[in-house]
Write a protein that holds these residues in place. Structure first.
Motif, PDB file in Angstrom:
ATOM      1  N   SER A 206       0.854  -1.193   0.000  1.00  0.00           N
ATOM      2  CA  SER A 206       0.000   0.000   0.000  1.00  0.00           C
ATOM      3  C   SER A 206       0.886   1.237   0.000  1.00  0.00           C
ATOM      4  CB  SER A 206      -0.886  -0.003   1.249  1.00  0.00           C
ATOM      5  OG  SER A 206      -0.081   0.144   2.413  1.00  0.00           O
ATOM      6  N   ASP A 207       0.281   2.408  -0.198  1.00  0.00           N
ATOM      7  CA  ASP A 207       1.048   3.660  -0.190  1.00  0.00           C
ATOM      8  C   ASP A 207       1.751   3.854   1.153  1.00  0.00           C
ATOM      9  OD1 ASP A 207       0.252   4.135  -2.744  1.00  0.00           O
ATOM     10  OD2 ASP A 207      -1.344   5.535  -2.223  1.00  0.00           O
ATOM     11  N   GLU A 208       1.049   3.543   2.238  1.00  0.00           N
ATOM     12  CA  GLU A 208       1.634   3.685   3.570  1.00  0.00           C
ATOM     13  C   GLU A 208       2.802   2.732   3.744  1.00  0.00           C
ATOM     14  OE1 GLU A 208       2.721   4.592   7.320  1.00  0.00           O
ATOM     15  OE2 GLU A 208       1.445   5.758   5.955  1.00  0.00           O
ATOM     16  N   GLU A 209       2.657   1.505   3.273  1.00  0.00           N
ATOM     17  CA  GLU A 209       3.744   0.528   3.367  1.00  0.00           C
ATOM     18  C   GLU A 209       4.943   0.970   2.527  1.00  0.00           C
ATOM     19  OE1 GLU A 209       1.484  -3.726   4.194  1.00  0.00           O
ATOM     20  OE2 GLU A 209       1.400  -2.836   2.181  1.00  0.00           O
ATOM     21  N   GLU A 210       4.678   1.547   1.363  1.00  0.00           N
ATOM     22  CA  GLU A 210       5.777   2.036   0.530  1.00  0.00           C
ATOM     23  C   GLU A 210       6.534   3.171   1.231  1.00  0.00           C
ATOM     24  OE1 GLU A 210       7.146   0.989  -2.108  1.00  0.00           O
ATOM     25  OE2 GLU A 210       5.709  -0.403  -2.999  1.00  0.00           O
ATOM     26  N   ARG A 211       5.812   4.025   1.948  1.00  0.00           N
ATOM     27  CA  ARG A 211       6.471   5.102   2.692  1.00  0.00           C
ATOM     28  C   ARG A 211       7.354   4.516   3.800  1.00  0.00           C
ATOM     29  NH1 ARG A 211       1.623   7.972   1.472  1.00  0.00           N
ATOM     30  NH2 ARG A 211       0.540   7.136   3.294  1.00  0.00           N
ATOM     31  N   ARG A 212       6.844   3.507   4.481  1.00  0.00           N
ATOM     32  CA  ARG A 212       7.639   2.836   5.523  1.00  0.00           C
ATOM     33  C   ARG A 212       8.869   2.177   4.911  1.00  0.00           C
ATOM     34  NH1 ARG A 212       3.829  -1.274   7.963  1.00  0.00           N
ATOM     35  NH2 ARG A 212       5.815  -2.124   8.686  1.00  0.00           N
ATOM     36  N   LEU A 213       8.709   1.597   3.744  1.00  0.00           N
ATOM     37  CA  LEU A 213       9.830   0.959   3.067  1.00  0.00           C
ATOM     38  C   LEU A 213      10.930   1.975   2.774  1.00  0.00           C
ATOM     39  CD1 LEU A 213      11.162  -1.428   1.561  1.00  0.00           C
ATOM     40  CD2 LEU A 213       9.845  -0.751  -0.467  1.00  0.00           C
ATOM     41  N   ARG A 214      10.557   3.113   2.211  1.00  0.00           N
ATOM     42  CA  ARG A 214      11.544   4.153   1.899  1.00  0.00           C
ATOM     43  C   ARG A 214      12.263   4.630   3.156  1.00  0.00           C
ATOM     44  NH1 ARG A 214      11.348   7.511  -2.764  1.00  0.00           N
ATOM     45  NH2 ARG A 214      10.111   6.608  -4.449  1.00  0.00           N
ATOM     46  N   SER A 215      11.491   4.771   4.237  1.00  0.00           N
ATOM     47  CA  SER A 215      12.080   5.224   5.497  1.00  0.00           C
ATOM     48  C   SER A 215      13.114   4.223   6.000  1.00  0.00           C
ATOM     49  CB  SER A 215      10.973   5.406   6.540  1.00  0.00           C
ATOM     50  OG  SER A 215      11.519   5.736   7.800  1.00  0.00           O
ATOM     51  N   GLU A 216      12.799   2.933   5.899  1.00  0.00           N
ATOM     52  CA  GLU A 216      13.731   1.903   6.362  1.00  0.00           C
ATOM     53  C   GLU A 216      14.942   1.791   5.444  1.00  0.00           C
ATOM     54  OE1 GLU A 216      11.944  -1.830   7.293  1.00  0.00           O
ATOM     55  OE2 GLU A 216      10.280  -0.920   8.413  1.00  0.00           O
ATOM     56  N   VAL A 217      14.729   1.976   4.149  1.00  0.00           N
ATOM     57  CA  VAL A 217      15.848   1.935   3.209  1.00  0.00           C
ATOM     58  C   VAL A 217      16.814   3.078   3.497  1.00  0.00           C
ATOM     59  CG1 VAL A 217      16.512   2.237   0.783  1.00  0.00           C
ATOM     60  CG2 VAL A 217      14.627   0.703   1.380  1.00  0.00           C
ATOM     61  N   ASN A 218      16.276   4.234   3.859  1.00  0.00           N
ATOM     62  CA  ASN A 218      17.122   5.399   4.152  1.00  0.00           C
ATOM     63  C   ASN A 218      18.012   5.189   5.373  1.00  0.00           C
ATOM     64  OD1 ASN A 218      16.661   7.342   2.110  1.00  0.00           O
ATOM     65  ND2 ASN A 218      14.626   7.752   2.952  1.00  0.00           N
ATOM     66  N   GLU A 219      17.705   4.194   6.186  1.00  0.00           N
ATOM     67  CA  GLU A 219      18.508   3.906   7.368  1.00  0.00           C
ATOM     68  C   GLU A 219      19.618   2.896   7.080  1.00  0.00           C
ATOM     69  OE1 GLU A 219      15.833   2.657  10.395  1.00  0.00           O
ATOM     70  OE2 GLU A 219      14.754   4.571  10.471  1.00  0.00           O
ATOM     71  N   MET A 220      19.680   2.391   5.855  1.00  0.00           N
ATOM     72  CA  MET A 220      20.729   1.438   5.491  1.00  0.00           C
ATOM     73  C   MET A 220      22.072   2.147   5.351  1.00  0.00           C
ATOM     74  SD  MET A 220      18.975  -0.851   2.473  1.00  0.00           S
ATOM     75  CE  MET A 220      17.543  -1.882   2.747  1.00  0.00           C
ATOM     76  N   GLU A 221      23.127   1.339   5.232  1.00  0.00           N
ATOM     77  CA  GLU A 221      24.440   1.908   4.941  1.00  0.00           C
ATOM     78  C   GLU A 221      24.390   2.613   3.589  1.00  0.00           C
ATOM     79  OE1 GLU A 221      27.465  -1.028   5.161  1.00  0.00           O
ATOM     80  OE2 GLU A 221      27.056  -1.543   7.245  1.00  0.00           O
TER      81      GLU A 221
END
Length: 277
Positions: A206-221
């Motif tokens: 969902s759109d909300e899940e995609e936003r969470r995904l981007r947020s978690e990706v931004n925390e990667m190395e």
């Protein structure tokens, strides 16, 4: 629109046949000579009694190491529950053997979402004797814990995460790990697109899940983050382009001219013509 599960699985396994075998049947993989692999044409069987036609999903002709004789690997995807499936596998086996007269390795991939204990045998017996004990190899995807596969640099494992056992709360993490696997695999664009399309068919956030995904990706190395984000943006742009293409084609089918479509969509006439090609 209904999903053609058989076509999707056939394309995936045909593209990554050796990877499929080594992932789920490592002992079998040791014996197959993958220098000799060819895909046979589809077989269509008619069940005269039931009045139905069945098409065999995938037939692969290969060899065993150190042997001259050919072997046929029959892979069947089963996307819905069917109590008579073991009987159908036996019928396929017997008809394929009748036609080719070669050793046949039957494999069934159960890809539906229900968790069941699927039989891998078809037997015929009487109180006075045992007539038949037919066995086939099985892969029950929903019973597989997806986390057990994320360290594998195997494209089949990446795509099939989408059909393994995961909970609704794990969907974002599931896609994040899928994207990380894609980055590590470094496949060409066509194969990457195949895996991404397969995964997205079964796991659409969902759109909300995609936003969470981007947020978690931004925390990667940083290095990994950049590559994963590049994948996300690339496929988002492809999705937008495909959506625009469908819209333009629909307008054209309704009789709108290239000029009118360009005016409505803010595209140039050249862009409209390219989308209609």
């Amino acid at each position: 629109m209904s999903i053609d599960h058989d076509r999707l699985f056939k394309e995936l396994i045909q593209t990554f046949f050796e990877e499929f075998i080594v992932l789920f049947f490592p002992t079998m993989h040791e014996h197959i000579d993958f220098r000799h692999v060819s895909f046979l044409s589809e077989e269509l069987f008619t069940d005269v009694t039931a009045g139905e036609k069945y098409r065999v999903d995938l037939l692969v002709e290969t060899k065993l190491k150190g042997e001259d004789g050919l072997v046929i690997v029959h892979i069947e995807n089963q996307s819905y529950v069917q109590p008579s499936f073991p009987e159908r596998m036996f019928i396929y086996f017997s008809r394929l053997f009748e036609k080719y007269r070669k050793n046949i390795v039957p494999i069934a991939v159960f890809s539906y979402d229900t968790i069941r204990d699927e039989p891998s045998t078809f037997t015929l017996q009487f109180p006075f004797g045992h007539v038949l004990d037919f066995r086939f190899f099985t892969v029950e995807l929903r019973k597989q814990n997806w986390r057990n596969y994320i360290r594998q640099d195997n494209p089949i494992a990446a795509a099939l995460l989408s059909k393994m056992g995961y909970t609704e709360s794990e969907r974002v993490e599931l896609k994040k790990q899928f994207l990380r696997m894609l980055v590590r695999l470094e496949l060409d664009e066509a194969k990457q697109r195949l895996l991404f399309g397969f995964f997205e068919t079964y796991v659409k956030l969902s759109d909300e899940e995609e936003r969470r995904l981007r947020s978690e990706v931004n925390e990667m190395e940083t290095k990994e983050k950049d590559k994963v984000m590049e994948l996300i943006i690339s496929y988002e742009q492809q999705g937008i382009k495909q959506g625009m293409k469908r819209l333009v084609q629909t307008m054209a089918k309704k009789g709108m001219s290239v000029k009118d479509i360009a005016n409505v969509t803010d595209l140039s006439e050249e862009e409209v013509e390219r989308l209609l090609e």
